[in-house]
Design a protein around this motif. Structure first.
Motif, PDB file in Angstrom:
ATOM      1  N   TYR A   1      71.982  24.985  11.691  1.00  0.00           N
ATOM      2  CA  TYR A   1      72.195  25.490  12.596  1.00  0.00           C
ATOM      3  C   TYR A   1      71.667  24.930  14.075  1.00  0.00           C
ATOM      4  O   TYR A   1      70.401  23.623  13.909  1.00  0.00           O
ATOM      5  CB  TYR A   1      71.752  26.935  13.495  1.00  0.00           C
TER       6      TYR A   1
ATOM      7  N   TYR B   1      72.773  28.622  20.461  1.00  0.00           N
ATOM      8  CA  TYR B   1      72.921  28.377  19.241  1.00  0.00           C
ATOM      9  C   TYR B   1      74.873  28.150  18.862  1.00  0.00           C
ATOM     10  O   TYR B   1      75.053  28.272  18.860  1.00  0.00           O
ATOM     11  CB  TYR B   1      72.480  29.024  18.197  1.00  0.00           C
TER      12      TYR B   1
ATOM     13  N   LEU C   1      73.243  27.082   5.540  1.00  0.00           N
ATOM     14  CA  LEU C   1      73.957  27.854   6.528  1.00  0.00           C
ATOM     15  C   LEU C   1      73.039  26.337   7.054  1.00  0.00           C
ATOM     16  O   LEU C   1      71.918  26.051   7.105  1.00  0.00           O
ATOM     17  CB  LEU C   1      73.328  28.868   7.025  1.00  0.00           C
TER      18      LEU C   1
ATOM     19  N   VAL D   1      74.000  35.642  11.032  1.00  0.00           N
ATOM     20  CA  VAL D   1      74.991  35.068  10.394  1.00  0.00           C
ATOM     21  C   VAL D   1      76.106  36.047   9.338  1.00  0.00           C
ATOM     22  O   VAL D   1      75.127  36.121   8.621  1.00  0.00           O
ATOM     23  CB  VAL D   1      74.740  33.963   9.917  1.00  0.00           C
TER      24      VAL D   1
ATOM     25  N   VAL E   1      76.560  27.306  14.778  1.00  0.00           N
ATOM     26  CA  VAL E   1      76.238  27.923  13.499  1.00  0.00           C
ATOM     27  C   VAL E   1      77.112  27.263  12.014  1.00  0.00           C
ATOM     28  O   VAL E   1      78.529  27.922  13.261  1.00  0.00           O
ATOM     29  CB  VAL E   1      75.110  29.338  13.096  1.00  0.00           C
TER      30      VAL E   1
ATOM     31  N   LEU F   1      78.366  36.027  13.841  1.00  0.00           N
ATOM     32  CA  LEU F   1      77.202  36.084  14.489  1.00  0.00           C
ATOM     33  C   LEU F   1      76.731  36.863  15.586  1.00  0.00           C
ATOM     34  O   LEU F   1      77.442  37.414  16.973  1.00  0.00           O
ATOM     35  CB  LEU F   1      77.322  34.704  15.783  1.00  0.00           C
TER      36      LEU F   1
END
Length: 511
Positions: free
Chosen positions: A434, A468, A432, A413, A470, A403
């Motif tokens: 998140y 965040y 993905l 990403v 991910v 990231l």
């Protein structure tokens, strides 16, 4: 009755010109479709003005008391037949008439004298007569195989009365018919004509070729007719040799008439022979069957025939073969291996016509070879056949997930594909997920259908200075694999350009 010349009369001291009737708008001819409608307009002038009426032959279509002056419109509906209609103009100075022709355009008549003038193994030439007094636009040929349950095939837009139809099957009965087409549509078909295409050499080998030893020097061979004989099978040729690498023309040959069974004697004991069978018609030989290997030992089984492999699941392949003509088989012995490996597996099982190989790797090519065993010994193994297991979902997530915080609202990403051995098929896309660890929006969000050739993606519209998590998944056509471990990073503190110095970068997964 007055002549057509102008006549002058004097009334009360004034000259009055008198004019016989004439047509200022005569009716026109019309072509109509069956069931169509048309209005016929007729206008006549003169002095005095004439009365105008319509007639069809001797039939009065306008009543005497309803006869208009100067102009009469005849409305015709649902017209089914061609006819002539007469407009009559009458005054005290004479009577004139003119005729309008209404022609009903009909569908063309069926062509006549359809015959077959030439045949080959794959084509038929047809000729016919138009059968119509008027020119037609073109013809349509319809044909079908007599043994088929399918409808007619068509050749459209044929401009002449002779045509060759190709792409037919040899030694097959077909029926043909022709239709004429004009601007109204297709007419009814001609009578049917049928014919058989010519013979050709067979285009496929005999089926289910099997053999067994009646003694150490005599072999019984049997088979079934080819799937595509292309004619009347006149007989079969059985080729055999202990030297299978030599051309077929050097093998020994045994001819038989139209029979599916024969014996071959005088063989050398205790060796392996190769055997092939072909069928022939009056035109020529068809292709030979695959090599069948037989040991000249009485009671030892020949190679299994019709050996086939088909993937049923991502970890299972089903093997099938034909039951042999001999009944003394005690076991089957199967050897299989990955096409990319020399590590072979050996399985022995009881007599059967099929066997399921379990516990295989998904999307992997395997090879199989099979032999039959009797109390007298092990027969010859088949040539290896191949089959690939079905695809599965990946068993590992994408690798090297990194990231990079690009701004206060965006994160890049990046990742690498799962290891090749764990993909179990072609990677067709990535997805993905998140989620913010804190803040106003802590819902889990997904980005779907990222192309398989893409290895990075920018998440935008994120919250400022927010951490965040991910996750990344790889997908095959079957479905998604497992998610990568959650990887965390915090967006930047403000929305300005990237700060001087190293970017915020975190690539270690958080479990």
């Amino acid at each position: 009755m007055a002549s057509s010349a102008d006549t002058q009369c004097v009334f009360s001291g004034q000259d009055v010109r008198r004019v016989p009737p004439r047509f200022s708008i005569p009716p026109t001819n019309h072509e109509v479709m069956p069931g169509g409608s048309v209005n016929l307009t007729c206008v006549a002038v003169g002095a005095p003005m004439p009365y105008v009426k319509w007639m069809k032959g001797e039939q009065e279509l306008t009543k005497e008391e309803e006869m208009p002056i100067g102009r009469n419109v005849l409305e015709l509906t649902n017209i089914r037949q061609s006819a002539n209609y007469t407009c009559v103009a009458i005054s005290s100075l004479g009577m004139i008439d003119t005729t309008a022709q209404i022609t009903v355009k009909a569908l063309p008549r069926p062509p006549t004298s359809l015959i077959v003038t030439e045949t080959t193994a794959t084509s038929v030439t047809l000729t016919w007569d138009s059968g119509n007094p008027e020119p037609v636009s073109y013809y349509v040929i319809q044909y079908r195989a007599k043994i088929s349950d399918n409808g007619f095939q068509e050749v459209d837009g044929v401009a002449s009365t002779r045509y060759s139809i190709g792409g037919l099957s040899p030694y097959s009965e077909y029926e043909f018919r022709v239709m004429a087409v004009n601007n109204i549509g297709r007419g009814p078909p001609s009578g049917m004509v049928d014919t058989r295409t010519s013979e050709q050499a067979p285009s496929s080998p005999p089926l289910r070729v099997q053999a067994r030893m009646l003694s150490a020097t005599t072999m019984l061979v049997q088979w079934e007719p080819p799937e595509e004989p292309n004619g009347q099978i006149r007989g079969y040729r059985v080729y055999y040799t202990p030297d299978m690498h030599f051309p077929l023309s050097t093998w020994q040959k045994h001819n038989t008439e139209d029979s599916s069974l024969t014996t071959i004697s005088g063989l050398v004991p205790d060796i392996t022979y190769g055997l092939r069978v072909l069928a022939f018609t009056s035109v020529g030989d068809g292709p030979p069957s695959d090599i069948l290997q037989v040991k000249t030992q009485q009671g030892v089984p020949a190679q299994p025939t019709g050996f086939e492999a088909e993937a049923e699941l991502d970890t299972r392949i089903m093997l099938t073969w034909l039951w042999p003509v001999q009944d003394q088989i005690t076991k089957y012995e199967l050897t299989y291996w990955e096409a990319s490996s020399d590590n072979k597996h050996h399985v022995i099982f009881n007599p059967a016509g099929s066997y399921a190989v379990e516990g295989l790797k998904p999307d992997t090519l395997y090879k199989f070879t099979l032999a039959a065993r009797s109390e007298m010994g092990l027969g010859v193994y088949t040539q290896p056949i191949e089959a690939r297991t079905a695809q599965s979902t990946p068993s590992a997530p994408p690798q090297e997930v990194h990231l990079l915080s690009l701004s206060s609202t965006s994160i890049q990403v990046s990742w690498a594909a799962p290891p090749a051995a764990s993909r179990h098929g072609n990677i067709v896309r990535y997805s993905l997920a998140y989620q913010a660890v804190s803040g106003e929006d802590q819902q889990r969000h997904e980005v779907k259908d990222i192309p398989a050739d893409v290895s990075s993606y920018v998440l935008e519209g994120l919250e400022k200075w927010t951490e965040y998590m991910v996750w990344v998944k790889a997908h095959t056509d079957v479905g998604p694999g497992p998610e990568s471990g959650s990887t965390r990073i915090r967006t930047k503190e403000d929305g300005n350009a990237r700060l001087t110095g190293a970017p915020d970068l975190l690539s270690a997964p958080s479990n």
